[in-house]
Design an enzyme around this catalytic site. Structure first.
Site, PDB file in Angstrom:
ATOM      1  N   VAL A  41       0.633  -1.343  -0.009  1.00 12.08           N
ATOM      2  CA  VAL A  41      -0.022  -0.038  -0.116  1.00 12.08           C
ATOM      3  C   VAL A  41       1.065   1.269  -0.085  1.00 12.08           C
ATOM      4  O   VAL A  41       1.844   1.350   0.749  1.00 12.08           O
ATOM      5  CB  VAL A  41      -0.962   0.077   1.176  1.00 12.08           C
ATOM      6  CG1 VAL A  41      -1.597   1.509   1.462  1.00 12.08           C
ATOM      7  CG2 VAL A  41      -1.876  -1.264   1.131  1.00 12.08           C
ATOM      8  N   LYS A 198      12.606   5.494  21.395  1.00 20.74           N
ATOM      9  CA  LYS A 198      13.354   4.390  21.398  1.00 20.74           C
ATOM     10  C   LYS A 198      13.664   3.800  22.893  1.00 20.74           C
ATOM     11  O   LYS A 198      13.598   2.601  23.312  1.00 20.74           O
ATOM     12  CB  LYS A 198      14.694   4.359  20.692  1.00 20.74           C
ATOM     13  CG  LYS A 198      14.469   4.857  19.181  1.00 20.74           C
ATOM     14  CD  LYS A 198      15.529   5.049  18.408  1.00 20.74           C
ATOM     15  CE  LYS A 198      15.181   5.366  16.996  1.00 20.74           C
ATOM     16  NZ  LYS A 198      16.500   6.004  16.132  1.00 20.74           N
ATOM     17  N   GLY A 295      18.711   3.600   7.875  1.00 23.24           N
ATOM     18  CA  GLY A 295      18.928   3.454   6.528  1.00 23.24           C
ATOM     19  C   GLY A 295      17.933   2.476   5.911  1.00 23.24           C
ATOM     20  O   GLY A 295      17.691   1.409   6.645  1.00 23.24           O
TER      21      GLY A 295
END
Length: 419
Positions: A41, A198, A295
């Site tokens: 999607v 985090k 990344g």
């Protein structure tokens, strides 16, 4: 055959699909079953992603597809992904996500909804570094004494360049944006919020804490200057943006901020866009995890590893590491009660009597000075660079307010905690 649907086929989503195709043979051998991406999607159907999978702009095309076993959520944001993931789980589909903001706010709700349905999220913290599995599985025999880490590559890149090349903050921020490390609005990274999300995920696994970003201390690197870096170098420190979780009896302190940390510490030696996280267990001692924190390929590697885990077992280990609530539940330490050493940069008018008045304010707030330097700032002003012995956060904050009100102080003092 395990079939995967990807919600959000951007940089990471494209890499996930490509890895599953390029490494299909070894992935199949490790998973014990073939795995392929059936559909994705996207928001923009006109953009060519170079993939031979079906694309749609409607989430229902994945959520209602009975052939899809695993939904990979890479949409970003909080509210829309939360609804999508809830629906996927309620439809009996396993979920893999890299969305740290989603988990920072909704991890406990999602754990309850998931039950025994597999829900994995390794890529949500530190990209390609397997820190989630290390905490949840590899260190599961330990009480976790502390977690301390560089969890945002953008800030680490900027602090490295400022330290090694003497670049000013504004200049290196612009460079980071040009290189794609920082967004046009960099607040999420340089303000510490990305690292905080985090840290909250890791703290849930280590301590069972259900804290939200609004509950913890979050500061960024915006106020760090070359004066601070010079002081750090002179006294054997490096400056890093760190996420810190530390257990003290039945309390846990959670904080994200710039730190002065001894150059001898392993974390201080991690430079550039790399991430590094130190975890101290009561039985294993200190373990260190290092690698690329962002990344496309690095993050996708963690996503695909989760897909393989699900293909192997078909159900989830406890999402946050606990089959039952922890006995003697730990609580979040109030920010005011944190103990630390501190560094302060105070810009003052350069005239007689200033230093005596500043040190009197320190004394009145029960704060002991460890080192003090004076550096010229302009013709008529100077920077006082001061480090303290261990003090209470509330005392430091009160002292800063008092110092700022002194008529010879030219701006709000800058404070950086010392680890």
């Amino acid at each position: 055959m395990i079939k995967v649907g990807i919600m959000g086929v951007g940089t990471v989503g494209t890499s996930v699909a490509q890895i599953l195709k390029d490494n299909a043979e070894i992935i199949s051998a490790r998973a014990g079953v073939d795995i392929s991406v059936k559909s994705g999607v996207v928001k923009n159907l006109n953009k060519d992603r170079g993939l031979d999978i079906s694309l749609s702009d409607n989430v229902d095309d994945i959520l209602n597809d009975e052939e899809i076993d695993i939904v990979v959520e890479l949409m970003g944001g909080v509210d829309e992904p939360f609804e999508v993931v809830k629906r996927a789980l309620k439809n009996g589909k396993a979920v893999v996500t890299a969305n740290k903001a989603l988990l920072a706010y909704h991890r406990y709700e999602l754990q309850e909804i998931a039950g025994t349905i597999a829900f994995e999220y390794e890529a949500s913290v530190a990209g390609g570094i397997p820190i989630i599995n290390a905490l949840r599985d590899g260190l599961s025999a330990n009480h976790i004494e502390s977690i301390m880490g560089i969890m945002n590559g953008t800030c680490n890149y900027m602090m490295t360049k400022m330290t090694e090349e003497g670049v000013a903050y504004d200049a290196i921020l612009k460079e980071a944006q040009e290189l794609g490390y920082a967004e046009a609005d960099p607040t999420f990274d340089v303000g510490g919020y990305d690292a905080a999300h985090k840290l909250l995920i890791l703290a849930s696994i280590a301590y069972g804490l259900d804290a939200k970003p609004e509950d913890i201390l979050i500061e960024g690197i915006e106020n760090v200057s070359q004066d601070d870096i010079t002081f750090a170098k002179e006294f054997g420190y490096a400056i890093k943006l760190l996420g810190i979780a530390k257990k003290d009896a039945n309390e846990v302190e959670l904080r994200v901020h710039a730190c002065l940390i001894s150059k001898d510490e392993m974390i201080a030696k991690i430079d550039g866009v790399m991430n590094g996280i130190s975890v101290v267990g009561d039985k294993v001692g200190e373990t260190l995890y290092y690698g690329p924190g962002a990344g496309g390929d690095a993050t996708a590697s963690a996503v695909v590893a989760n897909i393989i885990d699900i293909a192997r077992s078909g159900k989830s280990t406890p999402m946050l590491g606990f089959d039952k609530p922890m006995e003697g539940k730990l609580t979040l330490k109030a920010t005011d009660d944190i103990n630390s050493k501190y560094y302060l940069r105070i810009n003052v008018s350069d005239r007689a009597g200033v230093l005596a008045k500043i040190t009197k304010v320190f004394e009145d707030n029960n704060i002991s000075v460890e080192t003090m330097l004076q550096r010229p700032s302009s013709t008529n002003s100077a920077n006082l660079l001061i480090s303290t012995h261990i003090a209470l956060e509330k005392d430091i904050q009160n002292m800063i307010k008092e110092i700022e009100e002194l008529e010879f102080v030219n701006s709000t003092p800058v404070m950086i905690r010392i680890v």
